[in-house]
Motif scaffolding. Structure first.
Motif, mmCIF file in Angstrom:
data_model
loop_
_atom_site.group_PDB
_atom_site.id
_atom_site.type_symbol
_atom_site.label_atom_id
_atom_site.label_comp_id
_atom_site.label_asym_id
_atom_site.label_seq_id
_atom_site.Cartn_x
_atom_site.Cartn_y
_atom_site.Cartn_z
ATOM 1 N N SER A 559 -71.472 39.238 76.297
ATOM 2 C CA SER A 559 -70.098 40.154 76.597
ATOM 3 C C SER A 559 -68.829 39.025 77.941
ATOM 4 O O SER A 559 -69.325 38.594 79.120
ATOM 5 N N GLN A 564 -65.345 42.725 75.266
ATOM 6 C CA GLN A 564 -65.723 41.984 74.018
ATOM 7 C C GLN A 564 -66.172 40.852 74.303
ATOM 8 O O GLN A 564 -66.946 40.935 75.441
ATOM 9 N N TYR A 604 -68.018 38.176 66.744
ATOM 10 C CA TYR A 604 -66.899 38.158 68.024
ATOM 11 C C TYR A 604 -66.432 39.454 67.702
ATOM 12 O O TYR A 604 -65.846 39.570 66.422
ATOM 13 N N PHE A 606 -64.228 42.704 69.210
ATOM 14 C CA PHE A 606 -63.004 42.607 70.568
ATOM 15 C C PHE A 606 -62.969 44.755 70.810
ATOM 16 O O PHE A 606 -62.546 45.025 69.062
ATOM 17 N N ARG A 608 -60.147 47.349 72.678
ATOM 18 C CA ARG A 608 -59.611 47.641 73.350
ATOM 19 C C ARG A 608 -58.412 49.128 73.230
ATOM 20 O O ARG A 608 -57.710 49.145 72.948
#
Length: 827
Positions: A559, A564, A604, A606, A608
């Protein structure tokens, strides 16, 4: 097209004050310890909408205006029900759950699902998303917008026989389960969803894992896994009906019902469905019927559920496709087909008349007829506060035939004697035959889960399965112009197959440090496969095959910050050849080798749901995934088919698939949203040697060279732009692009499917009259740009007497502009 897309975007972006909806996010923790509860299920108005991540966080991109029920459940905890009001600004709910809740259906699929701790590439599709896409087309078409997916349809419009490829691998390399029970045919490894029409209307969630993924019951995943769950518990009584009409006389009608939770313990759910179409291709009709029934009992620590579902299909055979001149109109090429015996003069005339909708068959009952009945008994049992057991017994009964008119066939090929009439001896006859399958698939699965409530840093599962498949293959002559010595239903070949498959696996995740997690998974799988008897060409197909595979997997997550994550994993997958790899070879040839895949995934993520990022109510998700799939002895399609449309395959010593998958989603207060996925890949065979045959059937072998794997496009993308220009009206534009696909492994553009792109338009409008829960009107316009394209095909070549190479391509055209209109009613 650019103008069209810009116009659509402008329409979707109109600022209507009636939207009044926005995201809801929050955390779910243990009421006693305050620790996060990863994997908790979030349901909005009864539909599975999200799950908490490793930190206990969840987010819903949009909650429409009005009052809604938000239900949060987690194994071993009391469910929490909250009312939320849709509003333009973001809402955040920090909730706690009390230990001791009733078990839910999600507990039964925990063992086969990936999550943020397993360091694998996956996509979740919930009931609500499936419902938006479901106009009666088969499940592959509902998954078309997920990463690396390419779909096609024999009949051209998504109803009947359909196929799905993920990362260039077709459904024989895609492990598919329903509630953890294997769905893939044990011999062919294929998942024939035509046998389960409208299953999508009973699905609560689907997870698509790409690559090897986690250990699964059934065949190995060589491109992906599709895990289907129908196990949700709907606590409120409901009644629904969905009705669709569209192009090519397509109809879908179903009715669904549920009692809700009776006396706090019992549930009953059911569905009846019918789907029928004439098909885009001429004489490519489908008549599909199905049912689903489930009865369950649940208590504080026990869930027992019986599920049965069945499908019956009758489809006019379209698996031959159309010859290339039907698409090009090239008369010289058409004459070449005639001269080679691919087409008769009469068929060639029909090619020119019917064009890209040409159908090879004209016999009125050239149909495939099959029924498949599934029975499942599931148990989920809590064993104290930290342990639970999921187990299932299952039985699948399948039987059916396809019927063929055969012209000018030798009596000897059907174990019949020549016919003497007067002084003439007849060696051939016209006849009608049926090829039958009659099978049973049964067994059991289990998974013991360790999920400590006081400390969730370590979680583990031990599971396995034992399954057996028995299948009789035989052919009958039901009519002949000259009957010879045959009786009615004269049986001219028979072979039976038995396959036993058992596996055991152990999997664990460990949060080593607050930001660092580790994942491990090992599986041992053993297969015994026996065939006895002869095939339709009187070839002895007796086979004895044994395999034992050890498949380790490991990964790690890190993390970076809130929302993320970096992840990486390495996995080994191995699988046995399919039936046709043995039976479509000369007698006694069992040289087909098992395949091995070493899969590295890294990426990766992400997420939000942050009002401060792009404005109030903004939700942003992004993932970049790199994959490197290295094969030994991969069985790849040669481009040819056998007599029932199955791709013929050959082992290649070394090959690989490498690429990157980019996915993103952004929603601005749900006024407008964009989801997008792009796959860029390189799919290569090392030292491939192309083989063709001369007029004496002797092989002509080309020099070894690197080549692109068949049916493996280098670029695949999918994009959905969606918004709500007025209250309760949702509008979506869907764009799909697929680059060139080669029909065989020669990387020859003359044997390929040209790149294509399609744009679809989807409208759904909901009404809420006082006397009903909801009436929803829907419209799906497929291929609104009216593109003429093909999505599948096959090829073969030979060297003629002159020394030149002759190539014959057959394709599967997809429908031009067409529509499906629906009316759904909820009581």
């Amino acid at each position: 097209m650019k103008t069209l897309l810009l116009s659509g975007a402008a329409l979707l972006a109109l600022p209507f004050s009636a939207w009044a909806q926005g995201p809801v996010s929050g955390t779910v923790t243990d009421a006693r310890t305050g620790t996060a509860l990863p994997g908790a299920t979030i349901l909005l108005d009864g539909a599975a909408s999200a799950a908490t991540d490793a930190a206990g966080n969840f987010s819903l991109s949009a909650v429409p205006a009005g009052i809604h029920e938000l239900r949060i459940s987690f194994l071993g905890y009391e469910p929490l029900v909250r009312r939320v009001q849709g509003q333009a600004t973001e809402q955040r709910l920090n909730t706690t759950l009390q230990p001791g809740g009733v078990l839910t259906g999600e507990a039964l699929v925990t063992a086969s699902r990936a999550n943020d701790r397993t360091a694998t590439a996956y996509s979740n599709v919930n009931r609500e998303e499936l419902a938006k896409r479901n106009f009666g087309q088969d499940l592959p078409y509902l998954l078309d917008q997920t990463p690396s997916v390419v779909v096609n349809s024999d009949a051209g419009a998504g109803v009947g026989y359909t196929d799905i490829r993920i990362r260039g691998t077709n459904n024989t390399g895609i492990n598919m389960t329903v509630n953890g029970v294997p769905l893939n045919d044990a011999e062919s490894h294929g998942s024939f969803l035509v046998n389960l029409p409208d299953l999508s209307s009973s699905i609560s969630s689907v997870q698509v894992q790409r690559g090897v993924g986690t250990s699964q019951n059934g065949g190995a995943a060589f491109g992906a896994s599709i895990n289907i769950s129908t196990l949700d518990v709907r606590r409120e009584a409901y009644g629904e009906t969905q009705n669709t009409y569209g192009s090519f006389n397509t109809w879908k009608n179903n009715v669904s019902f549920g009692t809700g939770l009776l006396n706090g313990h019992f549930t009953v759910d059911g569905r009846l469905s019918r789907i029928a179409t004439d098909g885009y291709m001429n004489r490519a009709s489908s008549d599909l019927k199905s049912y689903y029934f489930a009865a369950g009992y649940q208590a504080k620590n026990t869930l027992l559920k019986f599920i049965t579902f069945s499908g019956r299909e009758k489809t006019y055979q379209a698996w031959n496709g159309v010859p290339e001149p039907a698409l090009t109109g090239n008369r010289a090429l058409l004459q070449q087909y005639i001269d080679n015996g691919e087409l008769s003069e009469a068929d060639a005339a029909r090619v020119l008349q019917e064009g890209r909708r040409y159908s090879y068959y004209t016999y009125d009952n050239q149909t495939d007829n099959y029924q498949q009945n599934h029975y499942q008994l599931h148990l989920s049992q809590g064993l104290g506060s930290d342990w639970n057991l999921g187990a299932a017994l299952h039985l699948t009964r399948g039987f059916g035939y396809y019927e063929n008119y055969r012209a000018n066939r030798r009596f000897s090929a059907y174990n019949l004697q020549d016919v003497v009439i007067g002084g003439d001896t007849l060696t051939r006859t016209n006849l009608v035959d049926r090829k039958w399958l009659d099978n049973y698939f049964y067994g059991g699965t289990f998974a013991l889960n360790y999920q400590p409530q006081a400390n969730d840093r370590f979680q583990a599962t031990v599971g396995g399965a034992w399954n057996q498949f028995n299948n009789d293959h035989y052919g009958e002559v039901i009519w002949a112009q000259y009957a010879s010595n045959g009786n009615i239903r004269h049986r001219y070949y028979f072979n039976d197959a038995t396959k036993t498959d058992y596996n055991a696996y152990a999997r664990a995740t460990w949060q080593v440090l607050p930001k660092l997690g580790a994942y491990g998974d090992v599986q041992v799988r053993h297969i015994e496969y026996n065939i006895d008897g002869v095939e339709d060409d009187q070839n002895d197909v007796t086979t004895r095959a044994r395999y034992t595979f050890f498949n380790p997997k490991a990964g790690a997550t890190f993390s970076l910050a809130e929302g993320q994550q970096l992840y990486a994993s390495f996995a080994v997958g191995q699988r046995e050849p399919v039936r046709s790899d043995f039976t479509d070879r000369p007698a006694g040839d069992q040289s087909a080798k098992a395949e091995r895949l070493e899969d590295f995934e890294g990426g990766y993520r992400f997420t939000r749901p942050d009002a401060s990022l792009l404005g109030p109510g903004t939700v942003l998700r992004f993932e970049a995934n790199y994959f490197s799939m290295n094969y030994r002895n991969q069985l790849v399609a040669t481009g040819q088919l056998n007599d029932v449309g199955t791709a013929l395959r050959t082992n290649v010593a070394r090959s690989y698939r490498r690429g990157v998958e980019l996915t993103g989603f952004v929603s601005a207060d749900d006024k407008i949203s964009l989801s997008t996925t792009l796959t860029l890949s390189r799919n290569r065979i090392l030292n491939y040697q192309d083989v063709v045959y001369d007029e004496n059937y002797e092989p002509v072998v080309a020099a070894p060279r690197a080549s692109t794997i068949s049916y493996s496009p280098g670029v695949v993308s999918a994009h959905t732009l969606e918004g709500q220009p007025v209250k309760d009206l949702r509008v979506a534009l869907l764009l799909k692009t697929v680059s060139r696909q080669y029909l065989d492994n020669s990387q020859n553009a003359a044997r390929s499917i040209r790149p294509y792109e399609t744009v679809d338009l989807r409208l759904r409008y909901a009404l809420h009259p006082s006397f009903l829960k909801e009436i929803e009107l829907g419209l799906l316009v497929n291929n609104i740009l009216n593109r003429e394209y093909v999505a599948n095909g096959y090829t073969y070549s030979y060297v003629g007497a002159s020394g030149s190479q002759e190539t014959f391509n057959w394709f599967f055209p997809q429908a031009t502009r067409n529509f499906l209109a629906s009316v759904g009613v909820k009581f």
